[in-house]
Design a protein around this motif. Structure first.
Motif, PDB file in Angstrom:
ATOM      1  N   ARG A   1       0.832  -1.217   0.000  1.00 41.84           N
ATOM      2  CA  ARG A   1       0.000   0.000   0.000  1.00 41.84           C
ATOM      3  C   ARG A   1       0.859   1.257   0.000  1.00 41.84           C
ATOM      4  NH1 ARG A   1      -4.079  -0.188   4.714  1.00 41.84           N
ATOM      5  NH2 ARG A   1      -2.141  -0.581   5.798  1.00 41.84           N
ATOM      6  N   ILE A   2       0.409   2.233  -0.782  1.00 42.27           N
ATOM      7  CA  ILE A   2       1.071   3.537  -0.863  1.00 42.27           C
ATOM      8  C   ILE A   2       0.015   4.627  -0.755  1.00 42.27           C
ATOM      9  CG2 ILE A   2       3.147   2.829  -2.086  1.00 42.27           C
ATOM     10  CD1 ILE A   2       1.845   3.517  -4.716  1.00 42.27           C
ATOM     11  N   ASP A   3       0.391   5.737  -0.174  1.00 43.88           N
ATOM     12  CA  ASP A   3      -0.551   6.810   0.142  1.00 43.88           C
ATOM     13  C   ASP A   3      -0.012   8.129  -0.397  1.00 43.88           C
ATOM     14  OD1 ASP A   3      -2.314   8.608   1.278  1.00 43.88           O
ATOM     15  OD2 ASP A   3      -2.322   7.617   3.235  1.00 43.88           O
ATOM     16  N   ALA A   4      -0.526   8.544  -1.547  1.00 47.26           N
ATOM     17  CA  ALA A   4      -0.047   9.754  -2.223  1.00 47.26           C
ATOM     18  C   ALA A   4      -0.849  10.989  -1.824  1.00 47.26           C
ATOM     19  CB  ALA A   4      -0.096   9.564  -3.737  1.00 47.26           C
ATOM     20  N   ARG A   5      -1.472  10.978  -0.672  1.00 44.55           N
ATOM     21  CA  ARG A   5      -2.298  12.071  -0.183  1.00 44.55           C
ATOM     22  C   ARG A   5      -1.595  13.414  -0.247  1.00 44.55           C
ATOM     23  NH1 ARG A   5      -2.536  16.031   2.921  1.00 44.55           N
ATOM     24  NH2 ARG A   5      -4.330  16.522   4.180  1.00 44.55           N
ATOM     25  N   GLY A   6      -0.331  13.428   0.095  1.00 46.14           N
ATOM     26  CA  GLY A   6       0.436  14.674   0.165  1.00 46.14           C
ATOM     27  C   GLY A   6       0.896  14.904   1.585  1.00 46.14           C
ATOM     28  N   ASN A   7       2.163  15.190   1.739  1.00 45.69           N
ATOM     29  CA  ASN A   7       2.722  15.393   3.071  1.00 45.69           C
ATOM     30  C   ASN A   7       2.515  16.815   3.547  1.00 45.69           C
ATOM     31  OD1 ASN A   7       3.528  12.740   3.176  1.00 45.69           O
ATOM     32  ND2 ASN A   7       5.622  13.159   2.522  1.00 45.69           N
ATOM     33  N   LYS A   8       2.519  16.968   4.859  1.00 44.89           N
ATOM     34  CA  LYS A   8       2.398  18.256   5.540  1.00 44.89           C
ATOM     35  C   LYS A   8       2.850  18.005   6.970  1.00 44.89           C
ATOM     36  CE  LYS A   8      -2.410  17.669   6.990  1.00 44.89           C
ATOM     37  NZ  LYS A   8      -3.716  18.314   7.055  1.00 44.89           N
ATOM     38  N   PRO A   9       2.948  19.003   7.804  1.00 48.14           N
ATOM     39  CA  PRO A   9       3.335  18.731   9.190  1.00 48.14           C
ATOM     40  C   PRO A   9       2.421  17.681   9.823  1.00 48.14           C
ATOM     41  CG  PRO A   9       3.429  21.078   8.754  1.00 48.14           C
ATOM     42  CD  PRO A   9       2.799  20.441   7.534  1.00 48.14           C
ATOM     43  N   GLY A  10       3.024  16.629  10.355  1.00 50.22           N
ATOM     44  CA  GLY A  10       2.286  15.540  10.971  1.00 50.22           C
ATOM     45  C   GLY A  10       1.897  14.423  10.023  1.00 50.22           C
ATOM     46  N   VAL A  11       2.146  14.605   8.729  1.00 50.50           N
ATOM     47  CA  VAL A  11       1.831  13.587   7.718  1.00 50.50           C
ATOM     48  C   VAL A  11       3.079  13.364   6.878  1.00 50.50           C
ATOM     49  CG1 VAL A  11       0.439  13.042   5.683  1.00 50.50           C
ATOM     50  CG2 VAL A  11      -0.610  14.231   7.617  1.00 50.50           C
ATOM     51  N   ASN A  12       3.581  12.120   6.904  1.00 49.24           N
ATOM     52  CA  ASN A  12       4.808  11.817   6.157  1.00 49.24           C
ATOM     53  C   ASN A  12       4.697  10.436   5.515  1.00 49.24           C
ATOM     54  OD1 ASN A  12       7.410  12.166   5.139  1.00 49.24           O
ATOM     55  ND2 ASN A  12       8.312  11.124   6.890  1.00 49.24           N
ATOM     56  N   ALA A  13       4.009  10.386   4.381  1.00 48.47           N
ATOM     57  CA  ALA A  13       3.878   9.134   3.640  1.00 48.47           C
ATOM     58  C   ALA A  13       5.055   9.018   2.676  1.00 48.47           C
ATOM     59  CB  ALA A  13       2.560   9.114   2.874  1.00 48.47           C
ATOM     60  N   VAL A  14       5.707   7.869   2.693  1.00 47.18           N
ATOM     61  CA  VAL A  14       6.863   7.661   1.823  1.00 47.18           C
ATOM     62  C   VAL A  14       6.769   6.289   1.161  1.00 47.18           C
ATOM     63  CG1 VAL A  14       8.407   9.191   3.120  1.00 47.18           C
ATOM     64  CG2 VAL A  14       8.302   6.774   3.705  1.00 47.18           C
ATOM     65  N   PHE A  15       7.563   6.123   0.111  1.00 45.10           N
ATOM     66  CA  PHE A  15       7.676   4.853  -0.596  1.00 45.10           C
ATOM     67  C   PHE A  15       8.914   4.158  -0.061  1.00 45.10           C
ATOM     68  CE2 PHE A  15       9.143   2.268  -4.204  1.00 45.10           C
ATOM     69  CZ  PHE A  15       7.992   1.549  -4.470  1.00 45.10           C
ATOM     70  N   SER A  16       8.719   3.109   0.752  1.00 45.20           N
ATOM     71  CA  SER A  16       9.854   2.428   1.372  1.00 45.20           C
ATOM     72  C   SER A  16       9.580   0.931   1.533  1.00 45.20           C
ATOM     73  CB  SER A  16      10.168   3.053   2.723  1.00 45.20           C
ATOM     74  OG  SER A  16       9.036   2.955   3.576  1.00 45.20           O
ATOM     75  N   PRO A  17       9.304   0.234   0.411  1.00 43.96           N
ATOM     76  CA  PRO A  17       8.987  -1.191   0.537  1.00 43.96           C
ATOM     77  C   PRO A  17      10.137  -1.977   1.134  1.00 43.96           C
ATOM     78  CG  PRO A  17       9.280  -0.560  -1.775  1.00 43.96           C
ATOM     79  CD  PRO A  17       9.369   0.690  -0.956  1.00 43.96           C
TER      80      PRO A  17
END
Length: 171
Positions: free
Chosen positions: A103-119
């Motif tokens: 699963r990947i989450d391309a929502r968009g990062n901002k303070p408190g949100v840090n989705a990355v691609f790191s399988p």
């Protein structure tokens, strides 16, 4: 604009570039209070904005166009810090040759949100925090109808915020 698939040498690099393109170059509608409300991948790309659901539609389209099996996934999350009301959050699952479904989450990062691609480690935008929140296990080929209904019926970002889609839990 450089397309995310140009010059890639592996499936992992392709998926990472597409993910980062949608995460970083397409603005999350609420973070920037940007209209119009988009749903279709082509509209998200044209207007450069979308809710998490619409951004996941674009990411699925980009990856599928590059022959990467991709589906849509959802989390059920609290709209506030905890408790009701709840809403769906849209993200993707991609089939990686080395790892399987991821699963990947391309929502968009901002303070408190840090989705990355790191399988193979998932790094999604939001953790599950309360007893009525869930990582919904299904991988969908098409968006849920309740998501499409909201995105296509509400005239503004503000109206979508007042009518966020949700589902009833079975357990």
């Amino acid at each position: 604009m450089r397309l995310p698939h140009e010059g890639v040498s592996s499936q992992l690099e392709l998926v990472k570039r597409c993910f980062e393109f949608v995460r970083d170059e397409i603005k999350h509608s609420v973070d920037f209070m940007l209209n119009p409300v988009t749903c279709k991948a082509s509209d998200v790309l044209q207007h450069g904005t979308g809710y998490c659901y619409a951004k996941s539609h674009l990411l699925a389209a980009l990856l599928r166009a590059n022959n990467v099996p991709t589906g849509l996934c959802y989390q059920r999350l609290s709209v506030g810090e905890e408790g009701a009301p709840y809403c769906l959050h849209g993200l993707n699952a991609v089939y990686l040759e080395q790892y399987g479904w991821y699963r990947i989450d391309a929502r968009g990062n901002k303070p408190g949100v840090n989705a990355v691609f790191s399988p193979p480690i998932e790094a999604l935008a939001f953790p599950i925090r309360g007893p009525m929140e869930r990582d919904l296990p299904e991988i969908w080929a098409e968006p849920l109808q309740c998501v499409i209904d909201v995105l296509e019926s509400q005239p503004s970002v503000e109206q979508v915020l007042l009518n966020l889609p949700d589902v009833q839990l079975l357990d």
